[in-house]
Motif scaffolding. Structure first.
Motif, mmCIF file in Angstrom:
data_model
loop_
_atom_site.group_PDB
_atom_site.id
_atom_site.type_symbol
_atom_site.label_atom_id
_atom_site.label_comp_id
_atom_site.label_asym_id
_atom_site.label_seq_id
_atom_site.Cartn_x
_atom_site.Cartn_y
_atom_site.Cartn_z
ATOM 1 N N ASN A 1 15.981 19.051 32.526
ATOM 2 C CA ASN A 1 17.126 19.385 33.377
ATOM 3 C C ASN A 1 17.160 18.553 34.655
ATOM 4 N N ALA A 2 15.971 18.282 35.222
ATOM 5 C CA ALA A 2 15.910 17.585 36.510
ATOM 6 C C ALA A 2 16.052 16.077 36.373
ATOM 7 N N TYR A 3 15.446 15.493 35.315
ATOM 8 C CA TYR A 3 15.374 14.034 35.223
ATOM 9 C C TYR A 3 16.070 13.447 33.994
ATOM 10 N N GLY A 4 16.559 14.315 33.101
ATOM 11 C CA GLY A 4 17.258 13.812 31.930
ATOM 12 C C GLY A 4 16.381 13.569 30.720
ATOM 13 N N ALA A 5 15.059 13.703 30.867
ATOM 14 C CA ALA A 5 14.118 13.529 29.755
ATOM 15 C C ALA A 5 12.909 14.423 30.012
ATOM 16 N N PRO A 6 12.342 15.033 28.966
ATOM 17 C CA PRO A 6 11.245 15.985 29.168
ATOM 18 C C PRO A 6 9.978 15.370 29.728
ATOM 19 N N THR A 7 9.798 14.054 29.574
ATOM 20 C CA THR A 7 8.578 13.410 30.069
ATOM 21 C C THR A 7 8.833 12.578 31.324
ATOM 22 N N ALA A 8 10.043 12.629 31.868
ATOM 23 C CA ALA A 8 10.348 11.862 33.084
ATOM 24 C C ALA A 8 9.889 12.622 34.319
ATOM 25 N N GLY A 9 9.821 11.922 35.440
ATOM 26 C CA GLY A 9 9.414 12.558 36.687
ATOM 27 C C GLY A 9 7.915 12.619 36.831
ATOM 28 N N THR A 10 7.424 13.347 37.809
ATOM 29 C CA THR A 10 5.994 13.450 38.077
ATOM 30 C C THR A 10 5.442 14.750 37.516
ATOM 31 N N PHE A 11 4.181 14.703 37.078
ATOM 32 C CA PHE A 11 3.515 15.863 36.508
ATOM 33 C C PHE A 11 2.190 16.088 37.230
ATOM 34 N N ARG A 12 1.835 17.317 37.370
ATOM 35 C CA ARG A 12 0.540 17.648 37.955
ATOM 36 C C ARG A 12 -0.558 17.230 36.990
ATOM 37 N N ALA A 13 -1.561 16.551 37.482
ATOM 38 C CA ALA A 13 -2.666 16.098 36.642
ATOM 39 C C ALA A 13 -3.508 17.283 36.187
ATOM 40 N N GLU A 14 -4.330 17.072 35.173
ATOM 41 C CA GLU A 14 -5.180 18.129 34.645
ATOM 42 C C GLU A 14 -6.161 18.612 35.719
ATOM 43 N N ASN A 15 -6.473 19.896 35.651
ATOM 44 C CA ASN A 15 -7.438 20.519 36.542
ATOM 45 C C ASN A 15 -7.069 20.375 38.019
ATOM 46 N N GLY A 16 -5.779 20.200 38.298
ATOM 47 C CA GLY A 16 -5.345 20.107 39.678
ATOM 48 C C GLY A 16 -5.756 18.842 40.391
ATOM 49 N N ALA A 17 -6.162 17.820 39.647
ATOM 50 C CA ALA A 17 -6.663 16.576 40.247
ATOM 51 C C ALA A 17 -5.512 15.659 40.643
ATOM 52 N N GLY A 18 -4.669 16.132 41.557
ATOM 53 C CA GLY A 18 -3.588 15.299 42.051
ATOM 54 C C GLY A 18 -2.375 15.322 41.154
ATOM 55 N N THR A 19 -1.538 14.291 41.314
ATOM 56 C CA THR A 19 -0.279 14.187 40.585
ATOM 57 C C THR A 19 -0.103 12.775 40.057
ATOM 58 N N VAL A 20 0.265 12.647 38.790
ATOM 59 C CA VAL A 20 0.568 11.340 38.222
ATOM 60 C C VAL A 20 2.025 11.039 38.538
ATOM 61 N N ILE A 21 2.260 10.021 39.364
ATOM 62 C CA ILE A 21 3.616 9.706 39.805
ATOM 63 C C ILE A 21 4.304 8.771 38.820
ATOM 64 N N SER A 22 5.589 8.510 39.037
ATOM 65 C CA SER A 22 6.400 7.763 38.078
ATOM 66 C C SER A 22 5.900 6.341 37.836
ATOM 67 N N SER A 23 5.190 5.752 38.807
ATOM 68 C CA SER A 23 4.662 4.398 38.637
ATOM 69 C C SER A 23 3.421 4.367 37.752
ATOM 70 N N GLY A 24 2.899 5.544 37.392
ATOM 71 C CA GLY A 24 1.729 5.610 36.526
ATOM 72 C C GLY A 24 0.417 5.776 37.258
ATOM 73 N N TYR A 25 0.444 5.751 38.592
ATOM 74 C CA TYR A 25 -0.767 5.952 39.386
ATOM 75 C C TYR A 25 -0.946 7.438 39.695
ATOM 76 N N ARG A 26 -2.178 7.813 40.050
ATOM 77 C CA ARG A 26 -2.445 9.196 40.427
ATOM 78 C C ARG A 26 -2.471 9.305 41.951
ATOM 79 N N SER A 27 -1.743 10.299 42.460
ATOM 80 C CA SER A 27 -1.687 10.563 43.892
ATOM 81 C C SER A 27 -2.520 11.801 44.190
ATOM 82 N N ILE A 28 -3.341 11.735 45.243
ATOM 83 C CA ILE A 28 -4.218 12.847 45.590
ATOM 84 C C ILE A 28 -4.136 13.106 47.104
ATOM 85 N N HIS A 29 -4.715 14.232 47.534
ATOM 86 C CA HIS A 29 -4.825 14.541 48.951
ATOM 87 C C HIS A 29 -6.197 14.098 49.451
ATOM 88 N N VAL A 30 -6.210 13.336 50.533
ATOM 89 C CA VAL A 30 -7.457 12.878 51.140
ATOM 90 C C VAL A 30 -7.379 13.144 52.639
#
Length: 206
Positions: A70-99
């Motif tokens: 609904n938000a991005y037009g495709a079920p796999t588009a946009g950013t997803f929370r990484a497994e075990n809460g280890a940051g977020t995989v952003i649209s560029s394919g990199y993982r973003s975390i809090h430091v």
């Protein structure tokens, strides 16, 4: 947390002592113990997205992938929370975390930790195996600038395609060749004949 009063159900309480599933059955059929299961159209099927084991809720998708549809037009588009809460995989394919209270790219944070200080403004971090989520220190190379980073990618592509990291791609015919056979320009190059043929073709169309 208060749970559903139906025996064997540990769903979160919604109303009248029932979870959402049994509350809807109560409203529709008059009893939480009769009638069809919640969202009968999915018939217990898993989410249609490959690799997702969650139950389908709507249009063959689980809650998360349905929201992304609904938000991005495709079920796999946009950013997803990484497994075990280890940051977020952003649209560029990199993982973003809090430091230290700030948001940072994981590969940059790991490189800075190894370096012992913040990276220079022009520095870039290269993934040796090309996997942007493989942020093991041994897979990361700190490049002084974009040009050096591009050089590493060009040499890796030459190795993968031509078997020789020193080869370069002709800008016109797109084939890889020894630098000795090319006129070199920046990180690329071209065959003289390919350039002449290209220019002749353009003139003939003018």
């Amino acid at each position: 947390m208060k749970t559903c009063s139906v025996t064997g159900c540990d769903g979160k309480h919604r109303s009248k002592g029932l979870c959402n599933k049994h509350y809807l059955k109560l409203r529709k059929f008059g009893s939480p113990d009769v009638g069809e299961t919640y969202h009968p159209r999915t018939n217990g099927a898993p989410c249609a997205v490959d690799g997702c084991g969650e139950a389908a809720r709507a249009k063959g998708l689980c809650n998360t992938h349905y929201k992304h549809m609904n938000a991005y037009g495709a079920p796999t588009a946009g950013t997803f929370r990484a497994e075990n809460g280890a940051g977020t995989v952003i649209s560029s394919g990199y993982r973003s975390i809090h430091v230290s209270g700030r948001r940072a790219l994981e590969h940059v944070a790991i490189a800075e930790r190894a370096l012992g200080k913040r990276l220079p403004r022009t520095a870039r971090v290269h993934h040796v195996d090309g996997d942007r989520l493989n942020n093991a220190p041994t897979n990361l190379v700190i490049c002084p600038n974009d040009a050096y980073h591009a050089l590493l990618h060009r040499r890796q592509e030459a190795m993968d395609v031509a078997g020789n990291p020193n080869y370069r791609k002709c800008q016109f015919c797109k084939t890889w060749d020894s630098p000795e056979n090319l006129r070199l320009v920046s990180l690329g190059g071209y065959h003289t004949k390919c350039k002449n043929d290209y220019q002749s073709a353009r003139r003939s169309k003018a």
